[in-house]
Scaffold this active site. Structure first.
Site, PDB file in Angstrom:
ATOM      1  N   SER A 293      32.304  28.407  29.844  1.00 61.26           N
ATOM      2  CA  SER A 293      33.764  28.374  29.710  1.00 61.26           C
ATOM      3  C   SER A 293      34.336  27.256  29.246  1.00 61.26           C
ATOM      4  O   SER A 293      35.333  27.346  28.196  1.00 61.26           O
ATOM      5  CB  SER A 293      34.381  28.823  30.871  1.00 61.26           C
ATOM      6  N   HIS A 344      38.454  24.982  32.244  1.00 64.27           N
ATOM      7  CA  HIS A 344      38.866  25.150  31.298  1.00 64.27           C
ATOM      8  C   HIS A 344      39.782  24.323  30.583  1.00 64.27           C
ATOM      9  O   HIS A 344      39.750  24.056  29.374  1.00 64.27           O
ATOM     10  CB  HIS A 344      39.569  26.492  31.339  1.00 64.27           C
TER      11      HIS A 344
END
Length: 516
Positions: A293, A344
């Site tokens: 991610s 993220h």
């Protein structure tokens, strides 16, 4: 032939002489949208070739144009977008009694014009005046009476020149968007799928101990020197859904970034973004984490940098979609606690910085690349330092309990015992006492196990599992009255939890057998 000549000549003036760019051409070539930007102010110009007899037809066209303008605004984001709507026809509608006024509701920055090739009515606009009202001062050469063949020849010439320039610009855009091929993206996807298959065979991708063994981000291990986990975690995924979503995102985002930046630059961007994601997770999240991610959000960062350099092309193609998807993903990360949003955001920043110092292909070296490289190195060092010094992120009682539970399930009794002892040294924890009791059950030390279950039930009265296990231990110790009392408490406290794993009938049968 004359309106067609006038139509393409008007477009020729804007595209060739004024050096503007076409945004869109309708399939029938009778409607062209052009963008204008000057001193930070943006305008959309629509030129439409029509043959309408009545104003009601223009009103109907207005609604269709409004829908198209909404699409254009997404390609030309601006606070105040001026819109010029230019109709070119042979004759005006018979009921056009005054100058054209098609202002829409809440559309103050809009002007409409009607140019007719074979009419000199006062209600019809002169092409030169229209150009001046739009802010262009290149002289307009009037179209004189010539043959239809000459009108056709001029129209073909203007259309050919406009088309040629548009094709050159589109080819330039394709060269920017399609510089390379996504070979490394496919290699990454293959590696991620293979690793997932191996992890599933070894113990399961949702098993914490298996993830740690294969290199997930685990703060205590990193603090002991296993820095390689910052990179190995990028290839691990927790469950099939996590794998599927990240693989899908990598296929599209990674493929787009590798095409724009080329393979070598993409490799640098991907791994620096992944490193930043792991560092941010190390600094701000104590849980075991894994996944691509952070690197994938780095691809978002790379696309944003592309938009920073080529803003018009970015919004003409993917811009609004990228921003909307990014906003949704970041919002989801803030709403759902299980999502490692630190990774993220770290990946997003890392991807943007990495893209800035590798820069886009065939753009030449920029003076800011070296400072940005130094900033990237300093930022990564600060993240690592903060994670190293932030003691609260090095230990997680909940995570330790989960790891101890998995050790017990694997019959690693001593490992579980050591972890639980360390937890209980720092604070009293009902769940830790409960698992500690299970440790001594496995060691067949029922007296000690009973003490730990009693402590767990004392700390957390609404703990049916502790009372249930305590009843079993009392049966082993032949303390049947206590076993009955513990069983009743287990039933009572389980009314709210409804834990189906607790088989009360089996314990009652065992109790009767032992009492006899």
């Amino acid at each position: 032939m004359k309106p067609n000549h006038l139509f393409w000549k008007f477009i020729f003036n804007l595209v060739i002489k004024e050096d503007l760019r076409i945004i869109d051409i309708s399939p029938d070539k009778k409607q062209v949208w052009i963008e204008k930007e000057e001193k930070g102010k943006k305008a959309a110009i629509r030129i439409a070739k029509i043959e309408y007899d009545w104003m009601k037809d223009l009103e109907r066209d207005k609604e269709q144009t409004k829908r198209m303008l909404s699409r254009v605004k997404k390609m030309m984001p601006a606070r105040n977008l001026t819109f010029y709507n230019v109709y070119i026809s042979t004759y005006p509608p018979v009921d056009l009694y005054t100058s054209l006024d098609l202002h829409w509701e809440n559309e103050e920055e809009m002007q409409s014009f009607f140019i007719a090739s074979d009419s000199a009515q006062p209600t019809v606009d002169d092409p030169g005046d229209v150009l001046r009202k739009m802010g262009f001062y290149t002289p307009w050469e009037q179209i004189y009476d010539i043959s239809d063949e000459d009108h056709q020849r001029y129209a073909r010439y203007y259309r050919k020149e406009v088309t040629r320039k548009q094709e050159q610009l589109e080819q330039k855009d394709r060269n920017l968007l399609l510089f390379g091929k996504p070979r490394f993206t496919y290699l990454l996807l293959t590696a991620i799928l293979l690793v997932f298959f191996v992890v599933e065979k070894a113990g399961g991708s949702t098993d914490i101990l298996t993830l740690i063994e294969f290199g997930a981000k685990y703060n205590p291990a990193i603090l002991e020197g296993e820095w390689w986990r910052f990179f190995s975690a990028m290839f691990l995924h927790i469950g099939f859904f996590h794998l599927f979503m990240n693989s899908l995102a990598l296929f599209y985002l990674g493929g787009a970034v590798e095409r724009m930046y080329g393979t070598l630059r993409f490799i640098i961007i991907y791994f620096i973004a992944g490193l930043f994601g792991s560092l941010a997770s190390f600094a701000f999240n104590e849980q075991v984490s894994a996944g691509a991610s952070g690197a994938i959000f780095g691809c978002f960062g790379a696309l944003l940098y592309f938009g920073f350099i080529h803003r018009k092309l970015f919004f003409r193609t993917m811009g609004m979609n990228v921003l909307v998807i990014l906003a949704i993903n970041l919002s989801f990360g803030f709403i759902v606690p299980a999502v490692d949003n630190g990774a993220h955001i770290g990946g997003l920043i890392g991807g943007f910085l990495a893209s800035a110092f590798v820069h886009l292909p065939k753009h030449g070296l920029k003076g800011r690349q070296v400072p940005i490289f130094l900033l990237t190195a300093v930022f990564s060092a600060v993240l690592f330092w903060y994670g190293y010094e932030n003691d609260s992120k090095a230990e997680s009682p909940l995570l330790d309990l989960q790891i101890a539970q998995e050790h017990l399930e694997r019959e690693n009794v001593d490992e579980a015992d050591n972890i639980l002892s360390q937890i209980l040294e720092n604070n009293e924890n009902a769940q830790a006492y409960f698992l500690k009791g299970n440790v001594f059950v496995k060691k067949s030390d029922y007296e000690t196990a009973a003490q730990y279950f009693e402590k767990a039930a004392e700390l957390e009265q609404d703990f049916p599992q502790a009372h249930y296990n305590l009843s079993l231990v009392y049966i082993e110790l032949s303390q049947y009255e206590k076993a009955e009392m513990a069983l009743e408490l287990a039933k009572k406290t389980n009314e709210s939890q409804e834990d189906e794993r607790l088989n009360f009938e089996k314990v009652e049968e065992l109790l009767k057998e032992r009492e006899q």
